[in-house]
Design a protein around this motif. Structure first.
Motif, PDB file in Angstrom:
ATOM      1  N   GLU A 161       8.481 -60.677   3.438  1.00  0.00           N
ATOM      2  CA  GLU A 161       9.359 -61.801   3.142  1.00  0.00           C
ATOM      3  C   GLU A 161       9.796 -61.749   1.691  1.00  0.00           C
ATOM      4  O   GLU A 161       9.009 -61.459   0.788  1.00  0.00           O
ATOM      5  N   LEU A 206      10.717 -63.091  -1.870  1.00  0.00           N
ATOM      6  CA  LEU A 206      10.216 -64.227  -2.653  1.00  0.00           C
ATOM      7  C   LEU A 206      10.385 -63.936  -4.132  1.00  0.00           C
ATOM      8  O   LEU A 206      10.553 -62.793  -4.560  1.00  0.00           O
ATOM      9  N   THR A 226      10.891 -69.145  -2.027  1.00  0.00           N
ATOM     10  CA  THR A 226      11.150 -68.349  -0.834  1.00  0.00           C
ATOM     11  C   THR A 226      12.571 -68.655  -0.363  1.00  0.00           C
ATOM     12  O   THR A 226      12.840 -69.764   0.129  1.00  0.00           O
TER      13      THR A 226
END
Length: 669
Positions: A25, A27, A52
């Protein structure tokens, strides 16, 4: 066989969903706030922030103390590689932050809060902010009075470095470099045993030159200067060469030993949720990790250890135990080699190369003793830095004793070896008008101390002394000057410039190619020292200059490391895939080969004179030898010179791991 389309589509959908789940992910995170001004109105204990973009949310955690009372404004600046990319003024009252609207002289504690950012904020963040490794981005926060007589005046300045989770520090890079270096050293040993002394010498030089440059980069990463993220991460890949290697077993043993000897292990990593680790900060630098509440500022050797997930109090013992682990591993390999040799010795063989390889492993005590000596030479830079640094760290009384003992023993061994080489070289020059005679004809000298001087030209064997002084001084500067980065970098720059000039003027190494590599290494080490001096903020340069130099540091060192790697791999190809690898190298110009006696029946004038001095006659075996063509007997001076030569063979100890054997009983004085 027909394909069921609906079932295939369902399987592909599940597979794509699985890939989406395992995808990292995106970030942006920040940890720790450090001061960029001299004010003390705000004290920070802990700070963490994670953004995020997937759900457009930011999570904040703040703990500190404020002595400011009144309405304030917050100026936020985003600096990317020193360039001011964004500036914005925020009003805490508009953000509904009741703690800062108005500010009160109380302890400020914000529990973990999550806020959703608008699309206008997200659109200002470029996509490369999530993908560029070791992003050099800083968020600078300035508090100013909103009203009153001090309106517009700055209260304090705080800054935090932004990370995106991408880095050039990869464990695979370090392991790859370590394996290639080890393969080069082992291959040079095997080639030396097979009789290709010239190839083995060059291959060993290439391996040690590669290892030496890696160690110099690791030492640069251990300095206490404020390094850009690129420099931190790149030098972190080289820390294995200094014994900074993360292993659970080593950490357990180090912690147990410290507790057993009266020390107090640190718990920085175990309390990472409640502690902010700040790895760098511009401005004043303390001697050790300075703490304010639960925020710890790390620099130098401590920063290197924390990045490898090693507790602060375990850094020295990790390097110490790793050195012993390598020594034990090499000793086990030597023992296995001796066992194989003992088994093969019971079987008759007609292979000349196998007999030669077995012949150099007769005295196992000499082999083990000399192997340990050569390992001490390779690990000496590591011991100089870590053992001396432990004197300032003082993790426990026993660890201080271990550090002092290890440094004194390794320094004493290396100094004694240098003294013996220097003594025998001077005596040989006085008696034979050349230092190469004793240094390369005496097996005892060549086998025991050859790893110190065999890479230098015979007349410049003394260059081993400034090389050892260079390592000692460099280790002391890095170990003892952790509290003063400016003085540390100035001394390092002077040291590197002196070494570069010495190598460039004297050209001490055995061949032109070796001197080119050594001079290039010295030039780049001097350039790295200049970079470190700039990173220490001695010139008070703008942040943009620091960011650009950080990128250049990474590019220059990465390119040169690649060049040295190719240089080593080419030597490996020559040694492994060519039947006669010695033909790929020019004969060394210092006449060292003229003083060697070889088992492969080489026919030289000195070998014939040696046989005549021993009462043998080889003129029949070699009809074209000068002794057969010229019937006149050799002069008394030639016979006396040959008689003083050692009787037994000398095998070139090109690699500083497995020496040749020497039996004093076979020597004829």
């Amino acid at each position: 066989m027909q394909l069921n389309a609906p079932r295939f589509g369902a399987c592909m959908l599940i597979l794509l969903q699985s890939l989406h789940l395992v995808q990292a992910e995106r970030l942006i995170s920040a940890e720790g706030l450090t001061k960029c001004s001299d004010s003390s109105e705000v004290q920070i204990n802990n700070f963490n922030a994670v953004f995020t973009p997937g759900n457009s949310s930011i999570s904040l955690n703040f703990d500190g103390y404020s002595s400011v009372a009144g309405d304030v404004l917050i100026d936020v600046e985003l600096l990317v590689y020193g360039y001011k990319a964004m500036t914005k003024t925020l009003d805490p009252c508009d953000l509904e932050l009741s703690v800062f609207c108005p500010m009160k002289a109380i302890e400020l504690q914000l529990p973990t809060i999550t806020q959703t950012l608008g699309q206008s904020v997200l659109s200002q963040i470029p996509s490369i902010a999530y993908t560029v490794p070791d992003l050099d981005a800083v968020i600078r926060i300035k508090l100013k009075y909103k009203s009153g007589s001090d309106k517009g005046n700055q209260i304090t300045c705080l800054e935090t470095r932004v990370h995106n989770g991408k880095t050039v520090f990869q464990a695979g890079v370090g392991w790859t470099l370590a394996i290639i270096t080890g393969v080069g050293l082992i291959a040079s040993t095997v080639i030396s045993l097979l009789g290709h002394s010239n190839t083995a010498t060059h291959l060993a030089f290439r391996s040690l030159a590669f290892l030496g440059f890696i160690q110099s980069q690791a030492m640069a990463g251990m300095t206490a200067v404020n390094m850009p993220p690129f420099v931190q991460s790149w030098t972190q890949n080289m820390q294995w060469s200094m014994g900074i290697v993360r292993a659970n077993a080593l950490q357990t043993i180090a912690t147990w030993f410290q507790r057993a000897t009266g020390g107090t292990p640190s718990n920085v990593l175990t309390n990472s949720e409640n502690v902010s680790l700040v790895l760098q900060k511009r401005g004043s630098i303390a001697a050790r990790a300075t703490t304010t509440g639960s925020q710890i500022i790390l620099r130098g050797i401590e920063r290197v250890g924390i990045r490898d997930k090693i507790e602060l109090t375990n850094i020295f013992m990790t390097g110490y135990l790793f050195f012993y682990f390598v020594v034990a591993l090499v000793a086990a390999c030597v023992g296995l080699l001796l066992l194989v040799r003992a088994i093969l010795a019971k079987k008759p063989t007609s292979l000349e190369k196998l007999d030669r390889a077995m012949g150099v492993t007769q005295d196992w005590k000499t082999i083990l003793r000399n192997t340990f000596f050569r390992l001490a030479c390779i690990g000496y830079p590591q011991m100089c830095v870590l053992c001396l640094w432990e004197l300032t760290r003082r993790d426990s009384a026993a660890e201080i004793v271990l550090g002092i003992t290890m440094w004194l023993v390794t320094t004493g061994v290396v100094a004694f070896a240098a003294f013996k080489v220097f003594q025998r070289g001077l005596r040989s020059k006085q008696q034979h008008n050349t230092a190469a005679y004793t240094l390369y004809s005496d097996p005892a000298t060549l086998n025991q101390w050859g790893c110190l001087y065999i890479y230098y030209r015979a007349p410049v064997y003394y260059f081993l002394v400034p090389s050892l002084v260079y390592i000692i001084v460099k280790g002391m500067v890095i170990a003892f000057a952790q509290s003063n980065p400016v003085a540390q970098t100035i001394v390092l720059l002077i040291l590197e410039l002196c070494m570069m000039l010495a190598v460039g003027i004297i050209k001490p190494f055995m061949s032109k190619g070796a001197n080119v590599v050594a001079i290039s290494t010295g030039v780049l080490n001097s350039l790295n020292a200049i970079f470190l001096l700039v990173f220490s903020d001695v010139f008070d340069q703008p942040d943009l200059m620091t960011g650009i130099l950080g990128v250049l540091f990474f590019i220059f060192n990465a390119i040169f490391t690649l060049v040295l790697l190719i240089y080593l791999l080419v030597g490996l190809v020559y040694a492994i895939f060519f039947k006669k690898p010695d033909t790929k190298y020019r004969t060394l110009a210092d006449d060292r080969d003229s003083f060697r006696w070889s088992r492969n029946n080489t026919t030289t004038e000195l070998s014939s004179l040696e046989k005549i001095a021993r009462g043998e006659d080889d003129t029949e075996a070699h009809p074209h030898h000068p002794a057969r063509v010229a019937s006149a007997p050799p002069s008394d001076e030639d016979v006396s010179m040959a008689a003083r030569r050692p009787y037994n063979d000398v095998v070139d100890p090109s690699l500083p791991l497995f020496p040749t054997s020497y039996d004093p009983g076979r020597r004829r004085s």
